[in-house]
Scaffold this active site. Structure first.
Site, PDB file in Angstrom:
ATOM      1  N   SER A  90       0.818  -1.216   0.000  1.00 40.77           N
ATOM      2  CA  SER A  90       0.000   0.000   0.000  1.00 40.77           C
ATOM      3  C   SER A  90       0.850   1.264   0.000  1.00 40.77           C
ATOM      4  O   SER A  90       0.452   2.285  -0.568  1.00 40.77           O
ATOM      5  CB  SER A  90      -0.943   0.007   1.206  1.00 40.77           C
ATOM      6  OG  SER A  90      -0.214  -0.004   2.423  1.00 40.77           O
ATOM      7  N   ASP A 101       1.542  -0.498   8.031  1.00 46.54           N
ATOM      8  CA  ASP A 101       2.941  -0.906   7.905  1.00 46.54           C
ATOM      9  C   ASP A 101       3.481  -0.573   6.511  1.00 46.54           C
ATOM     10  O   ASP A 101       2.728  -0.252   5.591  1.00 46.54           O
ATOM     11  CB  ASP A 101       3.117  -2.392   8.224  1.00 46.54           C
ATOM     12  CG  ASP A 101       2.262  -3.284   7.330  1.00 46.54           C
ATOM     13  OD1 ASP A 101       1.748  -2.792   6.313  1.00 46.54           O
ATOM     14  OD2 ASP A 101       2.111  -4.469   7.655  1.00 46.54           O
ATOM     15  N   ASP A 103       5.548  -2.295   3.590  1.00 48.21           N
ATOM     16  CA  ASP A 103       6.140  -3.508   3.019  1.00 48.21           C
ATOM     17  C   ASP A 103       7.443  -3.125   2.328  1.00 48.21           C
ATOM     18  O   ASP A 103       7.454  -2.267   1.436  1.00 48.21           O
ATOM     19  CB  ASP A 103       5.178  -4.145   2.020  1.00 48.21           C
ATOM     20  CG  ASP A 103       3.935  -4.693   2.689  1.00 48.21           C
ATOM     21  OD1 ASP A 103       4.075  -5.411   3.681  1.00 48.21           O
ATOM     22  OD2 ASP A 103       2.821  -4.381   2.225  1.00 48.21           O
ATOM     23  N   ASP A 155       7.352  -4.465   7.478  1.00 44.94           N
ATOM     24  CA  ASP A 155       7.461  -5.878   7.104  1.00 44.94           C
ATOM     25  C   ASP A 155       8.610  -5.974   6.112  1.00 44.94           C
ATOM     26  O   ASP A 155       8.531  -5.424   5.002  1.00 44.94           O
ATOM     27  CB  ASP A 155       6.172  -6.382   6.460  1.00 44.94           C
ATOM     28  CG  ASP A 155       5.090  -6.682   7.488  1.00 44.94           C
ATOM     29  OD1 ASP A 155       5.394  -6.637   8.689  1.00 44.94           O
ATOM     30  OD2 ASP A 155       3.947  -6.952   7.085  1.00 44.94           O
ATOM     31  N   LYS A 216     -10.556  -0.172  -0.621  1.00 46.23           N
ATOM     32  CA  LYS A 216      -9.791  -0.724   0.503  1.00 46.23           C
ATOM     33  C   LYS A 216     -10.504  -0.469   1.827  1.00 46.23           C
ATOM     34  O   LYS A 216     -10.643  -1.376   2.662  1.00 46.23           O
ATOM     35  CB  LYS A 216      -8.390  -0.105   0.511  1.00 46.23           C
ATOM     36  CG  LYS A 216      -7.470  -0.637   1.596  1.00 46.23           C
ATOM     37  CD  LYS A 216      -6.093   0.002   1.497  1.00 46.23           C
ATOM     38  CE  LYS A 216      -5.194  -0.468   2.638  1.00 46.23           C
ATOM     39  NZ  LYS A 216      -3.851   0.147   2.564  1.00 46.23           N
ATOM     40  N   TYR A 225     -11.040  -8.139   4.014  1.00 45.36           N
ATOM     41  CA  TYR A 225      -9.700  -7.712   3.577  1.00 45.36           C
ATOM     42  C   TYR A 225      -8.669  -8.548   4.321  1.00 45.36           C
ATOM     43  O   TYR A 225      -8.206  -8.177   5.385  1.00 45.36           O
ATOM     44  CB  TYR A 225      -9.521  -6.222   3.882  1.00 45.36           C
ATOM     45  CG  TYR A 225      -8.286  -5.572   3.275  1.00 45.36           C
ATOM     46  CD1 TYR A 225      -8.374  -4.843   2.100  1.00 45.36           C
ATOM     47  CD2 TYR A 225      -7.047  -5.671   3.897  1.00 45.36           C
ATOM     48  CE1 TYR A 225      -7.257  -4.215   1.556  1.00 45.36           C
ATOM     49  CE2 TYR A 225      -5.920  -5.062   3.360  1.00 45.36           C
ATOM     50  CZ  TYR A 225      -6.035  -4.328   2.189  1.00 45.36           C
ATOM     51  OH  TYR A 225      -4.921  -3.721   1.651  1.00 45.36           O
TER      52      TYR A 225
END
Length: 620
Positions: A90, A101, A103, A155, A216, A225
């Protein structure tokens, strides 16, 4: 990538017309509603993310240099070895919100190994200023380190390339980079490659982002989701929105959202969603092909990633979750149609799910441990197997649907004896333990802190046949027994510190922490509350028999864990202060008047059906 015919996608657009004044008007009101919903992060948080990513990039270079020197490279070669981070998910899509978070992919040269990543870099993260959480899961399907730096959750994935050094201008879209890589590195790289392709394949990135923010938020509010529990993850939702953007390249965001629900409501699954034709590449790897592979033919909602090698992003979708999503598409279609007509507001689309008001019976899966770091990995392992339990429940004739909730609920309990900690591990929380706060046990000897995570599955039971007589039996012994076996297969399972129990509870016995403050009271207002009796079955009784399996606790191979919670606060146990006691054998009464306010969707809500004696049997 534009096709030879001059359009994006695998088919021509449905319409290239500009949006109407009404569509532009509802787009303006949509953006106002999204701002009211608080999904945009502040400028301060945005700057903090950039600072954190800069610090992480510098740390990765330092990590590569340290390993390079340890491998015997010269000082100059170690400095030139590089090491680079790429964002995806995202954040890269530009649709992240407050607290979400980042990624991130760590790309390193060939002499830096995955073992180095989970030893050297993980330790360097622990020593880094501002880091509060570090948890590595090397055995996951996509190996990952979850961390939190200056309040920003990260992450972190790993990819080792067949290059002597990582140049600053490295383009990950080059398919040749995938040569000679192991499967885990290919999967890690594909996260970034897929997002880059999605952004390249939409006609208007700003419109795509605004529409995706809406979808979303809707999917999160409606509790659909989550890839790990059998719904759609962020990449799959992004690809669906991107496909609608391709079909209406000149539409504004409000029009794209409107068309999204119309198209998804009518989509002829399992017809796949593709953003571009599936391509061959330089690797001897499997590419999604339902004509060749029976497993691919079994996918219920195939949404295919656009980067080579093309894969199905939705292989986790099950019969139950597919049905739930189809109902939500239909609901969204009806609401957006009313919005376009001026008969409803956008806020109606984002009304919270009714999962915990919808069913008469639920399964509660409780993973627990006396160690916070162990609990993070253990609960992630259990979470990764909940989908397998749902799939086995779907084979039970009396069940219409098994509905998994998309996240777990964490709680912390402070026990003063082994007996209390064992009770917590069985899911039977003594009232005194449920109310006990951390400050009350400060300085006391022998305190055992128990960390728990609960997952829930709603059970939709088929209506009783008209000519049927006597009580029915819902036997879930086999699915629960298989679930226990699966989680015990985890090679890091330790029976002494990892506990699990599966139990069924009535909707009135759900713990308070699954509801927002005041939500339960509002739902129950004016409704008759049922009460447990001792052990008999009346004409409207439901006898539930659950073998006491809590002494046999279990594990499983961890797949990628959804974001772990940060270190619990001292009040954490208070959110579960009214968790009900549930004995191995419990009598629950069905009452046709005991429905919940606001229940919608399934026409045969189990707890609003006529009285129906039902025996639920489960064992390990």
């Amino acid at each position: 990538m534009s096709s030879g015919a001059g359009y994006l996608g695998v088919t021509p657009p449905i319409s290239t017309s500009e949006s109407s004044p009404r569509e532009k008007e509802v787009t303006a009101t949509l953006m106002e509603e999204l701002r009211r919903q608080g999904i945009f992060e502040s400028e301060e948080e945005s700057k903090r993310r950039e600072i954190v990513l800069g610090r992480l990039a510098a740390l990765v270079k330092k990590f590569v240099r340290r390993v390079s020197l340890a491998r015997g490279l010269s000082e100059s070669a170690a400095n030139a070895a590089g090491g680079k981070i790429y964002t995806f998910g995202s954040y890269r899509l530009g649709v992240h919100g407050p607290g979400t978070d980042i990624d991130t992919l760590c790309v390193v040269p060939r002499h830096v190994t995955r073992e180095d990543f989970f030893t050297v870099l993980e330790e360097m993260l622990r020593e880094m200023e501002g880091v509060t959480v570090v948890s590595g899961v090397p055995e996951a399907y996509v190996p990952i380190i979850t961390t939190e730096i200056s309040g920003i959750p990260i992450d972190l994935l790993f990819a080792q390339l067949s290059l002597p050094s990582i140049p600053e201008d490295l383009d990950l879209q080059d398919d040749n980079l995938l040569k000679n890589l192991d499967d885990k590195s290919v999967r890690s790289l594909n996260g970034s490659r897929v997002i880059n392709e999605i952004l390249r394949l939409v006609p208007n990135v700003d419109v795509f982002r605004d529409a995706l923010r809406c979808i979303k938020l809707w999917a999160q509010r409606r509790a659909i989701y989550s890839n790990v529990t059998g719904f759609l993850g962020g990449v799959a939702w992004a690809m669906l929105v991107a496909r609608v953007c391709q079909l209406y390249p000149n539409a504004v965001a409000g029009a794209v959202v409107s068309r999204f629900f119309v198209i998804m409501d009518k989509w002829a699954w399992p017809q796949p969603v593709l953003l571009k034709p599936i391509e061959d590449g330089p690797l001897q790897v499997r590419v999604w092909n339902p004509k060749l592979y029976p497993q691919d033919r079994a996918h219920r909602m195939p949404i295919i990633t656009p980067a080579y090698p093309s894969m199905c992003a939705t292989h986790n979708v099950m019969e139950s979750t597919h049905q739930i999503m189809k109902e939500e598409f239909q609901r969204g279609c009806n609401i957006v149609d009313q919005v376009m007509k001026g008969e409803a507001e956008w806020s109606a689309l984002f009304v919270k799910h009714d999962f915990f008001h919808r069913y008469r019976f639920y399964l509660q899966i409780i993973a627990s441990s006396p160690n916070f770091d162990i609990q993070n990995k253990w609960s992630g392992t259990v979470e990764s197997k909940v989908r397998q339990l749902v799939m086995r429940l779907e084979f039970i004739d009396a069940l219409k649907l098994a509905h998994p909730f998309i996240k777990g609920f964490d709680a912390v309990y402070y026990c003063l004896s082994e007996e209390e900690s064992r009770a917590v591990s069985r899911g039977e929380i003594p009232d005194a333990v449920a109310k006990r706060k951390q400050e009350e046990v400060a300085g006391k000897d022998g305190v055992i802190t128990m960390y728990t995570t609960s997952y829930f599955i709603g059970l939709s039971i088929k209506p009783k046949e008209a000519n049927a007589t006597g009580p029915r039996k819902l036997d879930i012994s086999y699915p629960t027994a298989e679930f226990y076996k699966m989680v015990k297969m985890w090679d890091k399972y330790d029976e002494s510190s990892m506990h699990i129990v599966v139990r069924h509870i009535k909707h009135t016995a759900l713990p308070d922490y699954v509801f927002e403050p005041g939500e339960r009271d509002v739902a129950a207002r004016g409704k008759k509350r049922t009460r447990s009796s001792k052990a008999s079955t009346g004409g409207d009784g439901v006898v539930s028999r659950l073998a006491d399996t809590s002494s046999k606790d279990s594990p499983a191979p961890a797949s990628k864990r959804s974001r772990t919670e940060s270190q619990p606060q001292s009040q954490s146990n208070s959110v579960a202060s009214s968790r009900p006691m549930v004995s191995p054998t419990q009598v629950l009464h069905a009452n046709s008047t005991d429905s919940r306010a606001g229940s919608t969707a399934l026409n045969d809500l189990p707890h609003t059906q006529a009285s129906d004696p039902l025996t639920i049997a489960a064992s390990a």
